[in-house]
Design an enzyme around this catalytic site. Structure first.
Site, mmCIF file in Angstrom:
data_model
loop_
_atom_site.group_PDB
_atom_site.id
_atom_site.type_symbol
_atom_site.label_atom_id
_atom_site.label_comp_id
_atom_site.label_asym_id
_atom_site.label_seq_id
_atom_site.Cartn_x
_atom_site.Cartn_y
_atom_site.Cartn_z
ATOM 1 N N ASN A 410 -77.096 -38.365 -49.324
ATOM 2 C CA ASN A 410 -75.762 -37.832 -49.578
ATOM 3 C C ASN A 410 -75.419 -36.795 -48.524
ATOM 4 O O ASN A 410 -76.138 -35.795 -48.361
ATOM 5 C CB ASN A 410 -75.694 -37.167 -50.953
ATOM 6 C CG ASN A 410 -74.288 -36.642 -51.238
ATOM 7 O OD1 ASN A 410 -73.356 -37.427 -51.446
ATOM 8 N ND2 ASN A 410 -74.117 -35.322 -51.214
ATOM 9 N N GLU A 411 -74.329 -37.048 -47.824
ATOM 10 C CA GLU A 411 -73.757 -36.109 -46.860
ATOM 11 C C GLU A 411 -74.748 -35.515 -45.870
ATOM 12 O O GLU A 411 -74.791 -34.292 -45.675
ATOM 13 C CB GLU A 411 -73.004 -34.992 -47.599
ATOM 14 C CG GLU A 411 -71.834 -35.519 -48.400
ATOM 15 C CD GLU A 411 -70.879 -34.446 -48.889
ATOM 16 O OE1 GLU A 411 -71.227 -33.252 -48.814
ATOM 17 O OE2 GLU A 411 -69.776 -34.811 -49.337
ATOM 18 N N ASN A 463 -67.106 -39.354 -48.989
ATOM 19 C CA ASN A 463 -66.801 -38.231 -49.888
ATOM 20 C C ASN A 463 -65.651 -37.464 -49.239
ATOM 21 O O ASN A 463 -65.812 -36.915 -48.145
ATOM 22 C CB ASN A 463 -68.012 -37.304 -50.024
ATOM 23 C CG ASN A 463 -69.210 -37.998 -50.668
ATOM 24 O OD1 ASN A 463 -69.096 -39.116 -51.166
ATOM 25 N ND2 ASN A 463 -70.350 -37.328 -50.671
ATOM 26 N N TYR A 465 -62.400 -34.636 -49.536
ATOM 27 C CA TYR A 465 -61.831 -33.509 -50.291
ATOM 28 C C TYR A 465 -60.503 -33.021 -49.716
ATOM 29 O O TYR A 465 -60.233 -31.821 -49.717
ATOM 30 C CB TYR A 465 -62.882 -32.389 -50.389
ATOM 31 C CG TYR A 465 -63.958 -32.774 -51.385
ATOM 32 C CD1 TYR A 465 -63.730 -32.634 -52.745
ATOM 33 C CD2 TYR A 465 -65.150 -33.346 -50.969
ATOM 34 C CE1 TYR A 465 -64.679 -33.029 -53.678
ATOM 35 C CE2 TYR A 465 -66.107 -33.748 -51.891
ATOM 36 C CZ TYR A 465 -65.865 -33.584 -53.250
ATOM 37 O OH TYR A 465 -66.795 -33.979 -54.175
ATOM 38 N N TYR A 469 -60.992 -28.875 -50.178
ATOM 39 C CA TYR A 469 -61.641 -28.074 -49.122
ATOM 40 C C TYR A 469 -60.830 -28.080 -47.832
ATOM 41 O O TYR A 469 -60.979 -27.188 -47.010
ATOM 42 C CB TYR A 469 -63.058 -28.581 -48.844
ATOM 43 C CG TYR A 469 -64.007 -28.361 -50.005
ATOM 44 C CD1 TYR A 469 -64.229 -27.090 -50.512
ATOM 45 C CD2 TYR A 469 -64.667 -29.441 -50.589
ATOM 46 C CE1 TYR A 469 -65.091 -26.891 -51.581
ATOM 47 C CE2 TYR A 469 -65.531 -29.247 -51.655
ATOM 48 C CZ TYR A 469 -65.734 -27.965 -52.151
ATOM 49 O OH TYR A 469 -66.584 -27.764 -53.200
ATOM 50 N N GLU A 501 -66.688 -39.773 -53.471
ATOM 51 C CA GLU A 501 -66.335 -38.482 -54.082
ATOM 52 C C GLU A 501 -64.910 -38.133 -53.705
ATOM 53 O O GLU A 501 -64.521 -38.258 -52.532
ATOM 54 C CB GLU A 501 -67.244 -37.341 -53.576
ATOM 55 C CG GLU A 501 -68.659 -37.388 -54.108
ATOM 56 C CD GLU A 501 -69.518 -36.206 -53.668
ATOM 57 O OE1 GLU A 501 -68.955 -35.134 -53.328
ATOM 58 O OE2 GLU A 501 -70.751 -36.365 -53.644
ATOM 59 N N TRP A 546 -65.361 -37.228 -58.244
ATOM 60 C CA TRP A 546 -66.342 -36.155 -58.355
ATOM 61 C C TRP A 546 -65.788 -35.106 -59.282
ATOM 62 O O TRP A 546 -64.767 -34.536 -58.957
ATOM 63 C CB TRP A 546 -66.653 -35.542 -56.980
ATOM 64 C CG TRP A 546 -67.847 -34.622 -57.067
ATOM 65 C CD1 TRP A 546 -67.839 -33.259 -57.087
ATOM 66 C CD2 TRP A 546 -69.215 -35.021 -57.139
ATOM 67 N NE1 TRP A 546 -69.116 -32.775 -57.187
ATOM 68 C CE2 TRP A 546 -69.979 -33.835 -57.220
ATOM 69 C CE3 TRP A 546 -69.872 -36.263 -57.163
ATOM 70 C CZ2 TRP A 546 -71.372 -33.853 -57.321
ATOM 71 C CZ3 TRP A 546 -71.252 -36.271 -57.257
ATOM 72 C CH2 TRP A 546 -71.978 -35.070 -57.333
HETATM 73 C C1 GCB Z 1 -69.825 -32.703 -52.013
HETATM 74 C C2 GCB Z 1 -71.189 -32.948 -52.478
HETATM 75 C C3 GCB Z 1 -71.394 -32.628 -53.945
HETATM 76 C C4 GCB Z 1 -70.668 -31.337 -54.280
HETATM 77 C C5 GCB Z 1 -69.199 -31.528 -54.014
HETATM 78 C C6 GCB Z 1 -68.392 -30.261 -54.294
HETATM 79 O O1 GCB Z 1 -69.389 -33.179 -51.017
HETATM 80 O O2 GCB Z 1 -71.644 -34.253 -52.208
HETATM 81 O O3 GCB Z 1 -72.757 -32.515 -54.211
HETATM 82 O O4 GCB Z 1 -70.892 -30.902 -55.576
HETATM 83 O O5 GCB Z 1 -69.006 -31.865 -52.683
HETATM 84 O O6 GCB Z 1 -67.895 -30.118 -55.390
HETATM 85 O O7 GCB Z 1 -68.300 -29.422 -53.405
#
Ligand code: GCB
Length: 591
Positions: A410-411, A463, A465, A469, A501, A546
């Protein structure tokens, strides 16, 4: 690796319950050889459970290092002359096991099982002292990696590069089991479906004897095929297939006979289904499959990562309620009970190794003097541990029909050239261990032009965001940038894309007409923006939000009593996002 079971030739005894327990804050146990007698000043600890939150002290929660477990175990008198094995479904992260004064096994890696053969050490009918030391530390040689700092006052502090709390201990079942001396050691099954033709390829490994009978029965017990060799193919014309939403299981009975004529029997559930990647489609039984579901965690108040059947069944009920058909075992292999349940209920799984946190840039836990990036920090030891993690995952889960793909990390930092050098042999090893399933990794927010390794994999798992983010609070820009990026992936790779995610933190009960960050409304609006994009791009074959539920993390200013990206709270109450997803995935309104 076969899970212990009861058959005509096998018995198992669960060792769940209260064990004597010591938090070894002073590192005395190994030095003082605590396995040689009763543990000093022991308290009691339930097994299975992570130890951290059970004693209700900050010392236990934050403990870094050894903890000791001990109990008496009586070997049943009727097991005389038989093989006796101890099996730990998991011990996080490194364990050593003693039977009375003798070390009988050790294992590294907190999420895969290991066994200790006690046959030569036990006397049937008699009790023995079982002692286990479990070390919670993560270092640069472990998977997942971490760094342990020793503070000026002598205390230890554990840093890690992943976003979930480092729960540790004996958080899954422990078994004592017996087989005849000649026994079925392993079975490997792969299945193939072409039109109405179904085939089961099998290999059975026997120790001390040979395979004498292999029988495949359907769910009603009707014999569908039979063989007498250790390896072969069984044709099952017109077989009822295992399908998403319909966990139809056959069973494969394997019998071996030893020199003395004793028979061993193992019965393996088998779901007949085919998995393939074809262009930008992900196919199950030749039909395009669209993943709807979540990245999850094994996480639970008080128990931590302790496996709990109540929560497991409830989580599957919520998956059903919300219309999910799949999840990823982010970010480590889950308890085998979970995979078996998914097999029986037709839930599709992307099965992940514990290789999370191979990326220092996103972790914000580096201190002056640390190596600048992960590939400069780790060495062959980490890669060897990662390789073992892949092999142990496949060895454990290869026969589960619910598992349709391996996620080997993962990542990880996938921008630097070292990433490719590191991952190439691991991808090869995953394919060698199991040529029948696609392999992927979950990629961190990095555009295709900057990623050096995605072409090695079968499915692009992203993943993303946007709106959280990056482009925080601006869902218009987020939607535009997400779409532009996904179209780049389509153009450059032409493979199926799963968004493994996407999501936003929302504190349950926080509302705002302006739908600002951390509100339930913003979480809904972000998911809806992503969904509009997914629906415009054919190559998107999956959406895993996620996270399924809020979960515990380490301390941090970006975390409010844990990660709040769950669409359910930690105690499984729905946020507004849960209803929004249910509408999208089932067409049902809240009532
Ligand atoms: C991610 C990760 C995950 C985190 C999530 C977050 O990219 O894979 O483990 O919990 O972001 O919520 O920041």
């Amino acid at each position: 690796m076969l899970r212990p079971q009861e058959t005509s030739s096998r018995e198992r005894v669960g060792l769940s319950g209260l064990w004597a327990f010591v938090l070894d804050a002073g590192d005395r146990g190994r030095e003082e050889e605590w396995w040689r007698g009763p543990l000093p000043d022991a308290s009691e600890m339930p097994v299975p459970a992570s130890f951290n939150d059970v004693p209700a002290t900050r010392d236990a929660h934050d403990h870094v290092g050894d903890v000791w477990y001990q109990r008496q175990v009586r070997i049943p008198a009727r097991w005389e002359g038989r093989r006796v094995v101890l099996r730990f479904d998991a011990a996080a992260h490194r364990a050593v096991v003693w039977w009375n004064d003798v070390e009988v096994g050790r294992h590294e890696g907190g999420y895969t099982p290991f066994e200790c053969d006690l046959t030569e050490h036990v006397r049937s009918g008699e009790p023995g002292r079982l002692t286990v030391v479990v070390d919670s530390r993560l270092d640069l040689g472990s998977i997942p990696p971490g760094i342990v700092d020793t503070l000026p006052d002598g205390r230890r502090r554990q840093r890690y590069f992943h976003d979930f709390f480092n729960y540790a201990g004996l958080h899954r079942a422990v078994w004592l089991y017996t087989t005849p001396r000649a026994y079925v050691d392993d079975i490997t099954v792969t299945t193939e479906v072409t039109g109405t033709d179904a085939r089961v390829h099998y290999r059975a490994d026997a120790v001390g004897g040979h395979v004498t009978e292999v029988v495949l029965r359907d769910a009603d017990g009707v014999e569908r095929a039979r063989a007498a060799s250790a390896e072969g193919t069984l044709d099952v014309p017109g077989a009822t297939l295992w399908r998403p939403g319909h966990g139809y299981l056959h069973r494969l009975e394997v019998r071996t006979t030893g020199a003395g004529g004793e028979t061993d029997e193992y019965v393996l559930p088998v779901g007949i289904r085919g998995v393939a990647v074809d262009g930008d489609r992900f196919l199950i039984n030749g039909e395009p499959f669209h993943f709807r579901g979540f990245g999850k965690h094994e996480d639970n108040p008080v128990r931590g990562k302790g496996h709990d059947d109540v929560l497991m069944v409830h989580d599957f009920a919520l998956l059903d309620w919300i219309g999910a058909n799949s999840f990823r075992t982010s970010h480590y292999p889950y308890a085998e009970d979970v995979l078996e349940y998914a097999d029986r209920h037709g839930i599709v799984i992307i099965d992940e190794t514990p290789a999370v946190g191979l990326n220092f840039e996103i972790a914000h836990t580096l201190v002056p003097g640390d190596p600048p990036h992960v590939w400069a920090a780790i060495d062959g030891t980490t890669q060897a541990a990662h390789l073992r993690a892949i092999q142990e995952l496949v060895a454990r889960d290869k026969n589960h029909p619910s598992v349709v793909m391996w996620s080997i990390a993962n990542e990880p930092d996938s921008a630097r050239p070292e990433a490719r050098t590191y991952f190439e042999p691991l991808v090869r090893a995953a394919r060698a261990a199991d040529p029948s399933r696609p392999v992927c990794f979950a990629q961190v927010q990095l555009p295709p032009a900057e990623d050096v390794m995605s072409d090695l994999f079968d499915v692009i798992c992203l993943n993303r965001y946007y709106g959280w983010y990056v482009e925080t609070g601006d869902l218009v820009t987020a939607e535009r940038e997400l779409e532009a990026e996904l179209r780049d992936w389509v153009r450059l790779h032409g493979k199926p894309i799963i968004i493994t995610e996407y999501g936003a933190d929302a504190i349950a009960g926080v509302h705002s007409v302006a739908a600002g960050t951390w509100t339930e409304e913003y979480q809904v609006e972000l998911l809806e923006a992503f969904h509009r994009v997914f629906d415009r791009i054919d190559a998107v074959v999956g959406e895993h939000v996620w996270n399924f539920a809020d979960f515990a993390t380490g301390y941090g200013v970006g975390r409010a009593d844990g990660n709040k990206k769950g669409v359910f709270t930690r105690d499984r109450r729905p946020k507004a996002a849960a209803y929004a997803l249910r509408r999208r995935w089932t067409g049902k309104t809240p009532t």
